[in-house]
Every structure is written in structure tokens, then in C-alpha cells.
Design an enzyme around this catalytic site. Structure first.
Site, PDB file in Angstrom:
ATOM      1  N   SER A  89       0.840  -1.194   0.000  1.00  0.00           N
ATOM      2  CA  SER A  89       0.000   0.000   0.000  1.00  0.00           C
ATOM      3  C   SER A  89       0.883   1.255   0.000  1.00  0.00           C
ATOM      4  CB  SER A  89      -0.956  -0.052   1.199  1.00  0.00           C
ATOM      5  OG  SER A  89      -1.998   0.881   1.080  1.00  0.00           O
ATOM      6  N   HIS A 109      -4.729  -5.625  -1.513  1.00  0.00           N
ATOM      7  CA  HIS A 109      -5.504  -5.380  -0.294  1.00  0.00           C
ATOM      8  C   HIS A 109      -6.477  -6.540  -0.095  1.00  0.00           C
ATOM      9  CE1 HIS A 109      -3.760  -1.442  -0.904  1.00  0.00           C
ATOM     10  NE2 HIS A 109      -4.232  -1.025   0.261  1.00  0.00           N
ATOM     11  N   GLU A 160      -1.110  -3.361  -7.856  1.00  0.00           N
ATOM     12  CA  GLU A 160      -2.381  -3.681  -7.197  1.00  0.00           C
ATOM     13  C   GLU A 160      -3.022  -2.366  -6.765  1.00  0.00           C
ATOM     14  OE1 GLU A 160      -3.207  -3.202  -3.717  1.00  0.00           O
ATOM     15  OE2 GLU A 160      -1.298  -2.242  -3.284  1.00  0.00           O
TER      16      GLU A 160
END
Length: 325
Positions: A103, A279, A209
Site C-alpha cells: 500500500s 488489499h 495492485e
């Protein structure tokens, strides 16, 4: 014992319970856990003001634990990129520290690649779990994912040498590619484009992602990277999970598959989907900045690398045990 420090470089932690639960579980898994003094600091949506979070990163870099595991992502590292003492972080890496997370950690990991264009040696940046997201969930919330846990333990012990996954189709059967692994969160990565923190990787293997981004927004960012010449310069692109966004009544059938198709139509670089990363509960560990080899046989894809010789005393071939990952 492997020393592991938990720190919060970006978003504020909502509750201490998850941090304490993560620390306890990681201790049970055999780590010597310490929690950074400012891990629970708060200012607005951040884990303390910029100076507090910057000092925490430098403090951990100077202490050089075996593992520096972020508690969560969110947003906040972008604010620190211009002030970070990258030399101190590199110094911790030379002393064997692995910086782990995903992230918002994408900014830190790729910023380090930008400053070490030809770095050889140990595997020091890992796209992998975050302490509170992956080790801090209560049993009622589903507890710890076994694959995520096992992959992390194997990576941190130096034994992990490959992760395998199944692509949705056999379109890339026979593909072989070798290059530097880089990337992470698509939004964070795009925000670094054109800055001094951008890693100018050519012939690499780029993995991406994102979460809560509508497929058209994912497509727009992928095409930004393609139009900037980034995608065409890679040996391969691996797409992880892109879930969480609400569909719009205006989509009329448009979805993520169309976003991927739009990218594939514009580049010769192979774009694979199905990487178990993002995630999501089940995520593998990936050595960001390390040289990897990608092999595809039918629908089975394997990403492999040389394990860290400083850790793995008995290097054995793990490549074929990982189809369950």
C-alpha cells in the site's frame, strides 16, 4: 531470535488493540518484537505529524532491526519523501534490515530503488503483510490468513525462493522473463512519476495492485504508465488484486477485464493477471528491487529468485512447493 520492529509511517492506527494483538501473535511466531514509541501517535489522519513519522523511520533505520514491519498503510509517506535521509535507510539495509509492507509503503520501497539503480546483494524490501491488517485481526474478523503468515515466515527466514500462482488463461504459456522486480500500489506509484523518487527501471518485472479504485480509474493509471513509456520498457507486468470499488450504472458491462484489455491492446509487454497480492487477505511476499525470473507453463506462473545467502544456510529449492500460494 529475529528482531522485528513495528512502526506507523503513514495513516493513524484506529485502535491499539489490533497493534497489541499483532505484536503478541508475531512474538508467538518467534520474533523478538518491539513497538516504536510513536506507533500510536495521532495527528488528523496521520500517525503523528510529519516530523514525528520521519523521526520514527530514521530511528528504526539507525537501530537496524532484522525486520521493520509497518503497522498499516493509508497515506503519509509522500509527505516525507523529500526529507528522508535515504543514506540512513540504505545503511540499515546493509546491516540486514528488511522493510516490509504494501500500500503506502510503495513510496518508500520504490524511492529506495530510485537511489540504488544497480543495487546487488541482499533482499531488503519486501512487498508483504502489514502488522495490523494481517496479524492484528481478531478471530471474529477472521484471524490470520495461513498462506500470508507462512509466506511471511519463509521470506523472513531466508528460505522463500519462489511464489506460484495460476493465471486465468493459458495465453502466456511458455513465457520466460528475467528482470528487477518493482512496483506495488498503482495510485502511489503513479504519484511518483516525474519526481526524483521515481525508479527508472528498464527490462523489469512490474507488479501492481490497488483497492477502491473503479476499473476506469485503474485503466487511466495503467495507460498513464504506458503512455509515459514505462510499461513498454518492462519485460512483464503482473497484476494483483483490484477490488473494492462500487460498480456504476454507467458502466454498461465495462469492468476490470476491459481495463486490462485496453492496456494489452497498446503494448507488446506481457500483462499477466492473477498475482495473489494486494488489499486482500491472502498475499504472498515479493522481494521488491530484487532480480526475479518469471516462468509460465500453461496457466501456472512462477516468480523465483535467489534466496538471501546471509539468511539461508541450507538453500533448498522451494520453487515447486508454492502452487498453493
Amino acid at each position: 531470535m529475529t528482531s522485528l520492529t513495528l512502526f506507523t509511517p503513514s495513516g493513524v492506527l484506529a485502535k491499539a488493540a489490533n497493534l497489541n494483538r499483532a505484536a503478541k501473535r508475531l512474538t508467538q511466531l518467534g520474533f523478538e518484537v518491539s513497538i516504536d514509541a510513536d506507533a500510536l501517535a495521532r495527528q488528523q489522519r496521520f500517525a503523528g505529524d510529519d516530523a514525528t513519522r520521519l523521526a520514527a523511520i530514521h530511528r528504526i533505520a539507525d537501530a537496524a532491526p532484522s525486520v521493520a514491519l509497518a503497522t498499516r498503510g493509508g497515506y503519509g509517506l509522500t509527505r516525507l519523501l523529500d526529507q528522508l535521509d535515504w543514506g540512513r535507510i540504505a545503511h540499515s539495509v546493509e546491516h540486514g534490515t528488511r522493510w516490509v509492507g504494501y500500500s503506502d509503503l510503495t513510496a518508500l520501497q520504490n524511492g529506495l530503488i530510485a537511489r540504488n539503480p544497480g543495487r546487488k546483494g541482499g533482499l531488503s524490501m519486501w512487498a508483504g503483510p502489514l502488522a495490523c491488517d494481517d496479524f492484528g485481526r481478531s478471530e471474529a474478523e477472521g484471524g490470520v490468513d495461513e498462506v500470508t503468515r507462512d509466506c511471511f515466515l519463509e521470506a523472513m527466514s531466508g528460505a522463500l525462493e519462489a511464489v506460484g500462482f495460476r493465471a486465468p488463461t493459458a495465453d502466456f504459456d511458455g513465457l520466460e522473463a528475467r528482470g528487477r522486480l518493482w512496483g506495488g500500489n498503482l495510485t502511489v506509484l503513479c504519484s511518483m512519476l516525474g519526481t526524483p523518487h521515481w525508479p527508472k527501471v528498464k527490462g523489469g518485472i512490474l507488479f501492481l495492485e490497488d483497492v477502491n479504485e473503479h476499473p476506469y480509474r485503474v485503466e487511466r493509471m495503467l495507460l498513464q504508465l504506458q503512455q509515459a513509456g514505462v510499461i513498454d520498457a518492462q519485460a512483464a507486468v503482473l497484476l494483483g488484486d483490484f477490488s473494492g470499488a462500487a460498480r456504476s450504472p454507467l458502466d454498461r458491462g465495462y469492468g476490470l477485464k476491459d481495463a486490462v484489455a485496453a492496456l494489452r491492446a497498446r503494448t507488446k509487454t506481457p500483462v499477466l493477471t492473477g498475482l495473489p497480492f494486494g488489499h486482500v487477505r491472502t498475499k504472498v511476499c515479493l522481494p521488491v528491487g530484487g532480480t526475479v525470473e518469471l516462468y509460465v507453463q500453461g496457466r501456472e506462473a512462477i516468480v523465483g529468485w535467489q534466496s538471501d545467502p546471509r539468511l539461508a544456510h541450507d538453500a533448498h529449492d522451494h520453487a515447486h512447493d508454492h502452487h498453493h500460494h
